[in-house]
Design a protein around this motif. Structure first.
Motif, PDB file in Angstrom:
ATOM      1  N   LYS A   9       2.207 -17.366 -23.377  1.00  0.00           N
ATOM      2  CA  LYS A   9       1.648 -16.601 -24.492  1.00  0.00           C
ATOM      3  C   LYS A   9       2.036 -17.326 -25.778  1.00  0.00           C
ATOM      4  CE  LYS A   9       2.199 -12.213 -22.039  1.00  0.00           C
ATOM      5  NZ  LYS A   9       2.775 -12.799 -20.793  1.00  0.00           N
ATOM      6  N   PHE A  10       1.085 -18.054 -26.352  1.00  0.00           N
ATOM      7  CA  PHE A  10       1.373 -18.919 -27.494  1.00  0.00           C
ATOM      8  C   PHE A  10       1.682 -18.107 -28.743  1.00  0.00           C
ATOM      9  CE2 PHE A  10      -1.576 -21.707 -24.987  1.00  0.00           C
ATOM     10  CZ  PHE A  10      -0.598 -22.599 -24.579  1.00  0.00           C
ATOM     11  N   ASN A  11       2.716 -18.534 -29.467  1.00  0.00           N
ATOM     12  CA  ASN A  11       2.983 -17.953 -30.779  1.00  0.00           C
ATOM     13  C   ASN A  11       2.192 -18.726 -31.831  1.00  0.00           C
ATOM     14  OD1 ASN A  11       4.399 -20.337 -31.419  1.00  0.00           O
ATOM     15  ND2 ASN A  11       6.364 -19.470 -30.778  1.00  0.00           N
ATOM     16  N   GLU A  12       2.371 -18.359 -33.103  1.00  0.00           N
ATOM     17  CA  GLU A  12       1.580 -18.953 -34.176  1.00  0.00           C
ATOM     18  C   GLU A  12       1.781 -20.467 -34.275  1.00  0.00           C
ATOM     19  OE1 GLU A  12       1.206 -14.755 -34.716  1.00  0.00           O
ATOM     20  OE2 GLU A  12       2.927 -16.025 -34.248  1.00  0.00           O
ATOM     21  N   GLN A  13       2.998 -20.920 -34.199  1.00  0.00           N
ATOM     22  CA  GLN A  13       3.268 -22.355 -34.293  1.00  0.00           C
ATOM     23  C   GLN A  13       2.630 -23.100 -33.135  1.00  0.00           C
ATOM     24  OE1 GLN A  13       7.407 -23.503 -33.998  1.00  0.00           O
ATOM     25  NE2 GLN A  13       7.066 -25.368 -35.174  1.00  0.00           N
ATOM     26  N   GLU A  14       2.709 -22.543 -31.957  1.00  0.00           N
ATOM     27  CA  GLU A  14       2.125 -23.187 -30.774  1.00  0.00           C
ATOM     28  C   GLU A  14       0.597 -23.188 -30.844  1.00  0.00           C
ATOM     29  OE1 GLU A  14       5.706 -22.055 -27.608  1.00  0.00           O
ATOM     30  OE2 GLU A  14       4.087 -20.620 -28.045  1.00  0.00           O
ATOM     31  N   ILE A  15       0.016 -22.125 -31.374  1.00  0.00           N
ATOM     32  CA  ILE A  15      -1.443 -22.089 -31.546  1.00  0.00           C
ATOM     33  C   ILE A  15      -1.883 -23.214 -32.480  1.00  0.00           C
ATOM     34  CG2 ILE A  15      -3.338 -20.774 -32.588  1.00  0.00           C
ATOM     35  CD1 ILE A  15      -1.952 -18.235 -31.514  1.00  0.00           C
ATOM     36  N   ALA A  16      -1.157 -23.389 -33.596  1.00  0.00           N
ATOM     37  CA  ALA A  16      -1.500 -24.453 -34.548  1.00  0.00           C
ATOM     38  C   ALA A  16      -1.391 -25.828 -33.891  1.00  0.00           C
ATOM     39  CB  ALA A  16      -0.582 -24.370 -35.763  1.00  0.00           C
ATOM     40  N   ILE A  17      -0.363 -26.029 -33.077  1.00  0.00           N
ATOM     41  CA  ILE A  17      -0.179 -27.314 -32.382  1.00  0.00           C
ATOM     42  C   ILE A  17      -1.305 -27.556 -31.388  1.00  0.00           C
ATOM     43  CG2 ILE A  17       1.295 -28.543 -30.741  1.00  0.00           C
ATOM     44  CD1 ILE A  17       3.698 -27.209 -32.117  1.00  0.00           C
ATOM     45  N   MET A  18      -1.667 -26.521 -30.622  1.00  0.00           N
ATOM     46  CA  MET A  18      -2.742 -26.662 -29.636  1.00  0.00           C
ATOM     47  C   MET A  18      -4.058 -27.036 -30.309  1.00  0.00           C
ATOM     48  SD  MET A  18      -1.603 -26.094 -26.515  1.00  0.00           S
ATOM     49  CE  MET A  18      -2.932 -25.452 -25.512  1.00  0.00           C
ATOM     50  N   ARG A  19      -4.310 -26.445 -31.467  1.00  0.00           N
ATOM     51  CA  ARG A  19      -5.547 -26.768 -32.182  1.00  0.00           C
ATOM     52  C   ARG A  19      -5.554 -28.213 -32.661  1.00  0.00           C
ATOM     53  NH1 ARG A  19      -5.983 -21.174 -35.748  1.00  0.00           N
ATOM     54  NH2 ARG A  19      -7.084 -19.923 -34.180  1.00  0.00           N
ATOM     55  N   LYS A  20      -4.427 -28.664 -33.191  1.00  0.00           N
ATOM     56  CA  LYS A  20      -4.347 -30.039 -33.679  1.00  0.00           C
ATOM     57  C   LYS A  20      -4.564 -31.041 -32.548  1.00  0.00           C
ATOM     58  CE  LYS A  20      -1.323 -29.222 -37.667  1.00  0.00           C
ATOM     59  NZ  LYS A  20       0.025 -29.438 -38.246  1.00  0.00           N
ATOM     60  N   LYS A  21      -4.131 -30.684 -31.355  1.00  0.00           N
ATOM     61  CA  LYS A  21      -4.274 -31.585 -30.204  1.00  0.00           C
ATOM     62  C   LYS A  21      -5.634 -31.466 -29.531  1.00  0.00           C
ATOM     63  CE  LYS A  21       0.633 -32.056 -29.056  1.00  0.00           C
ATOM     64  NZ  LYS A  21       1.663 -31.932 -28.006  1.00  0.00           N
ATOM     65  N   GLY A  22      -6.446 -30.520 -29.997  1.00  0.00           N
ATOM     66  CA  GLY A  22      -7.788 -30.380 -29.452  1.00  0.00           C
ATOM     67  C   GLY A  22      -7.852 -29.678 -28.120  1.00  0.00           C
ATOM     68  N   HIS A  23      -6.831 -28.869 -27.799  1.00  0.00           N
ATOM     69  CA  HIS A  23      -6.814 -28.163 -26.522  1.00  0.00           C
ATOM     70  C   HIS A  23      -7.530 -26.819 -26.627  1.00  0.00           C
ATOM     71  CE1 HIS A  23      -4.275 -31.189 -24.898  1.00  0.00           C
ATOM     72  NE2 HIS A  23      -3.179 -30.830 -25.547  1.00  0.00           N
ATOM     73  N   MET A  24      -8.156 -26.411 -25.540  1.00  0.00           N
ATOM     74  CA  MET A  24      -8.751 -25.088 -25.460  1.00  0.00           C
ATOM     75  C   MET A  24      -7.726 -24.107 -24.909  1.00  0.00           C
ATOM     76  SD  MET A  24     -12.580 -25.835 -24.001  1.00  0.00           S
ATOM     77  CE  MET A  24     -12.891 -24.069 -23.946  1.00  0.00           C
ATOM     78  N   PHE A  25      -7.770 -22.873 -25.392  1.00  0.00           N
ATOM     79  CA  PHE A  25      -6.800 -21.878 -24.932  1.00  0.00           C
ATOM     80  C   PHE A  25      -7.299 -20.484 -25.272  1.00  0.00           C
ATOM     81  CE2 PHE A  25      -5.862 -23.072 -29.244  1.00  0.00           C
ATOM     82  CZ  PHE A  25      -5.571 -21.888 -29.884  1.00  0.00           C
ATOM     83  N   LEU A  26      -6.734 -19.497 -24.589  1.00  0.00           N
ATOM     84  CA  LEU A  26      -6.958 -18.098 -24.921  1.00  0.00           C
ATOM     85  C   LEU A  26      -5.776 -17.599 -25.740  1.00  0.00           C
ATOM     86  CD1 LEU A  26      -8.182 -16.804 -21.435  1.00  0.00           C
ATOM     87  CD2 LEU A  26      -9.595 -17.405 -23.397  1.00  0.00           C
ATOM     88  N   THR A  27      -6.036 -16.597 -26.571  1.00  0.00           N
ATOM     89  CA  THR A  27      -4.987 -16.042 -27.419  1.00  0.00           C
ATOM     90  C   THR A  27      -4.634 -14.641 -26.938  1.00  0.00           C
ATOM     91  OG1 THR A  27      -5.825 -17.261 -29.333  1.00  0.00           O
ATOM     92  CG2 THR A  27      -4.317 -15.434 -29.767  1.00  0.00           C
ATOM     93  N   GLN A  28      -3.367 -14.412 -26.625  1.00  0.00           N
ATOM     94  CA  GLN A  28      -2.932 -13.070 -26.245  1.00  0.00           C
ATOM     95  C   GLN A  28      -2.245 -12.409 -27.432  1.00  0.00           C
ATOM     96  OE1 GLN A  28      -1.417 -12.592 -22.372  1.00  0.00           O
ATOM     97  NE2 GLN A  28      -0.757 -10.486 -22.668  1.00  0.00           N
TER      98      GLN A  28
END
Length: 283
Positions: free
Chosen positions: A161-180
């Protein structure tokens, strides 16, 4: 389809995805937002945006200056269908299109009929574009909209379950993900491709190409009927037909060059209307 054509279409649909179409909209404001704007001294600019939305005026100047650059992607919009607008009425030069950047941002969800003012947050806040609180505000204020934002599956759970910092990192790396967020999972905007291109915009482009292929097939199969129809329309016999695409009022039309007419095969995203065999001048 050549690479150049594909790049042009990607650029167009990516622009269309980010552009807020100018039309009258009802403004829906989350609880406490107007009070927050007043406390921050932003009530004048917020009211101005409100008035422009209701009147159907252009609010795109409040977006970031790089919004319409071809290589600039809005991952917040791609993931959560949320725009961010600068709360500033000033321009560096009177002739500039975009307003200046601001210390605070307005986060909003836009539909054809309404614009939802979600929250105002500091521009310099850590991971400001990855704040799950934006989705919580949608949930707490507009349950029907929240239902549209959620992944509609019972008891779905994601890990991690990604937190805000991890969501920002995932976006920068171009990864797809769901947000809980708490007990619910969200993916209203479907996310981004590795290139940063909006998947929702990509789906619209794919649908456009499918419809264009169908229209090409129809023209091929009904070439003689179309030539006779157009010849009768203009009062002279056409020796040959030359079809191309024309763009007007956010719609693509099939335009016949030699008769200066367009055949009403409208290419309008997911709801094309064709063919009714009526023609009229392209103005």
């Amino acid at each position: 389809m050549g690479n150049a054509t594909q790049q042009i279409l990607q650029s167009y649909f990516n622009f269309k995805h980010k552009y807020i179409k100018t039309r009258p909209r009802a403004v829906v404001i989350s609880a406490g937002l107007e009070k927050k704007a007043q406390q921050l001294g932003l009530e004048i600019v917020l009211n101005m945006i409100n008035q422009k939305c209701v009147a159907g005026e252009d609010i795109n100047p409040f977006l970031s200056k790089g919004t319409f650059r071809l290589g600039v992607h809005d991952h917040l919009l791609n993931d959560w269908k949320i725009h961010h607008l600068h709360l500033n009425l000033n321009k560096a030069k009177p002739t500039d299109y975009f307003n200046d950047r601001s210390a605070y941002l307005l986060f909003a969800h836009v539909t054809d009929e309404s614009i939802y003012f979600i929250d105002i947050r500091p521009h310099q806040e850590d991971d400001v574009f990855a704040q799950r609180e934006l989705l919580r505000i949608v949930r707490d204020n507009w349950p029907q909209l929240d239902q549209q934002f959620r992944v509609q599956q019972e008891e779905i759970e994601i890990f991690p379950k990604f937190n805000e910092q991890e969501i920002a990192i995932m976006r920068k790396k171009g990864h797809m993900f769901l947000t809980q967020v708490d007990d619910h999972v969200y993916a209203p905007g479907l996310g981004s491709a590795v290139s940063g291109f909006s998947l929702e915009a990509g789906m619209e482009m794919d649908e456009f190409l499918r419809q264009l292929y169908k229209i090409h097939s129809y023209i091929t199969d009904h070439h003689d009927d179309l030539k006779a129809n157009l010849s009768a329309k203009i009062g002279r016999q056409l020796s040959k037909l030359h079809f191309t695409l024309a763009f007007k009022d956010w719609l693509f039309y099939v335009y016949e060059v030699n008769s200066n007419q367009f055949v009403n095969f409208e290419l309008s995203g997911y709801q094309p209307r064709y063919p009714d065999m009526q023609t009229q001048p392209l103005t």
